[in-house]
Design a protein around this motif. Structure first.
Motif, PDB file in Angstrom:
ATOM      1  N   ALA A  98     -10.676   4.935  11.512  1.00 10.61           N
ATOM      2  CA  ALA A  98     -10.262   4.791  10.206  1.00 10.61           C
ATOM      3  C   ALA A  98     -11.623   5.406   9.864  1.00 10.61           C
ATOM      4  CB  ALA A  98      -9.445   3.923  10.012  1.00 10.61           C
ATOM      5  N   ARG A 106       0.057   1.253  17.124  1.00  8.54           N
ATOM      6  CA  ARG A 106      -1.498   1.101  17.110  1.00  8.54           C
ATOM      7  C   ARG A 106      -2.279   2.472  18.036  1.00  8.54           C
ATOM      8  NH1 ARG A 106      -5.882   0.858  17.916  1.00  8.54           N
ATOM      9  NH2 ARG A 106      -7.270  -1.400  17.345  1.00  8.54           N
ATOM     10  N   LEU A 118      -4.303   4.685  16.718  1.00  7.64           N
ATOM     11  CA  LEU A 118      -5.058   4.669  15.522  1.00  7.64           C
ATOM     12  C   LEU A 118      -6.066   3.738  16.285  1.00  7.64           C
ATOM     13  CD1 LEU A 118      -2.956   2.556  13.035  1.00  7.64           C
ATOM     14  CD2 LEU A 118      -3.658   4.584  13.063  1.00  7.64           C
ATOM     15  N   LEU A 120      -3.762  -1.611   8.039  1.00  7.48           N
ATOM     16  CA  LEU A 120      -4.429  -1.163   9.285  1.00  7.48           C
ATOM     17  C   LEU A 120      -5.082  -2.179   9.847  1.00  7.48           C
ATOM     18  CD1 LEU A 120      -6.402   2.152   8.129  1.00  7.48           C
ATOM     19  CD2 LEU A 120      -4.586   2.127   8.928  1.00  7.48           C
ATOM     20  N   LEU A 131       1.142   3.740   6.115  1.00  8.43           N
ATOM     21  CA  LEU A 131       0.084   3.266   7.159  1.00  8.43           C
ATOM     22  C   LEU A 131       0.736   1.979   7.823  1.00  8.43           C
ATOM     23  CD1 LEU A 131      -2.918   3.402   4.989  1.00  8.43           C
ATOM     24  CD2 LEU A 131      -1.951   5.318   6.436  1.00  8.43           C
TER      25      LEU A 131
END
Length: 274
Positions: A189, A183, A186, A230, A178
């Motif tokens: 989530a 970045r 992402l 994260l 992860l």
């Protein structure tokens, strides 16, 4: 401060307009909608061909200020044609959605990569990211596989990887995997919890994922570790389906409990609406 989205699976019996109004009542900033089934005969919100629902949804957006975060679902399998999903992309533009949830089913990875790249090219003008969700029962079974597919596709501008806590807990994905995700890939989530169990079969994993997840903090998934790995400002999709408990508690109480449990696990001091 984090923002939260009411995922389709948490309130899938509701129409899109009803989800938006419930989200506003409880303190969600966004909702997620499933406008296409996840498989043959699967449940979904029949919005694309329903002008009444379309008008009601757009009105609810204007009235509440709650947005649409992601749209489900695009599955890339053998024979995939991204042009077949143009109506979903057009819906995303009309709803000002941010992301498309994408599943990778094609076991021919080269063909999967090509399909994903073509989807990203088609989706880019609509302002939608294509967030590839790894799931242990699909061809993209863990975070490493998702990153490999995205990079092999040339890391398109709208590429993304969706991290679902359930699939982290039940795949070979590690916290280091992860942390290794760039970045820029992402966009959001998904949070939930689930019980443990040795040697779960694929049907058991799918049943839990779709029908019987636990509230964050009730199960054995390392939510603290996952979300520490994260970005701290990542939007959170609260995806906690549980058919039995929703029937017992009611949709409003369940969606409220899911949001409160998510905030508690993430140490978010912001309180939901009354």
């Amino acid at each position: 401060m984090r923002t939260y989205s009411l995922a389709y699976l948490t309130a899938g019996a509701l129409t899109p307009a009803a989800m938006l109004r419930l989200g506003a009542e409880l303190g969600y900033a966004h909702v997620g909608l499933r406008l296409l089934p996840n498989g043959l005969g699967g449940p979904f919100q029949a919005w694309l061909d329903d002008p009444v629902q379309q008008r009601e949804t757009l009105a609810a957006q204007r009235d509440t200020g709650v947005g649409v975060f992601d749209l489900e679902i695009i599955r890339i399998g053998e024979g995939f044609d991204p042009l077949a999903y143009r109506p979903l992309l057009e819906a995303g533009a009309a709803l000002q959605a941010k992301a498309l949830l994408v599943a990778g089913d094609d076991t021919d990875e080269a063909r999967l990569v090509d399909g994903y790249a073509r989807l990203c090219e088609l989706a880019a003008p609509y302002g939608l990211s294509c967030d590839l969700e790894f799931m242990p029962w699909t061809a993209v079974s863990d975070a490493r596989a998702a990153l490999r597919v995205v990079q092999a596709a040339g890391t398109p501008r709208v590429a993304g990887i969706l991290v679902d806590a359930l699939h982290v807990g039940r795949s070979s994905t590690t916290l280091d995997d992860l942390r290794a995700l760039p970045r820029e890939l992402l966009h959001y989530a998904q949070i939930c919890d689930a019980p443990g169990g040795p040697d779960l079969t694929v049907p058991q994993m799918i049943h839990t994922a779709r029908c019987e997840r636990q509230l964050p903090g009730e199960g054995v998934i390392d939510l603290a570790g996952i979300f520490a790995a994260l970005p701290a400002d990542l939007p959170i999709s609260v995806e906690v389906p549980h058919q039995v408990r929703v029937a017992r508690l009611g949709q409003t109480a369940w969606a409220r409990a899911a949001l409160e449990a998510s905030r508690s696990v993430l140490n978010d001091p912001c309180e939901s609406a009354p």
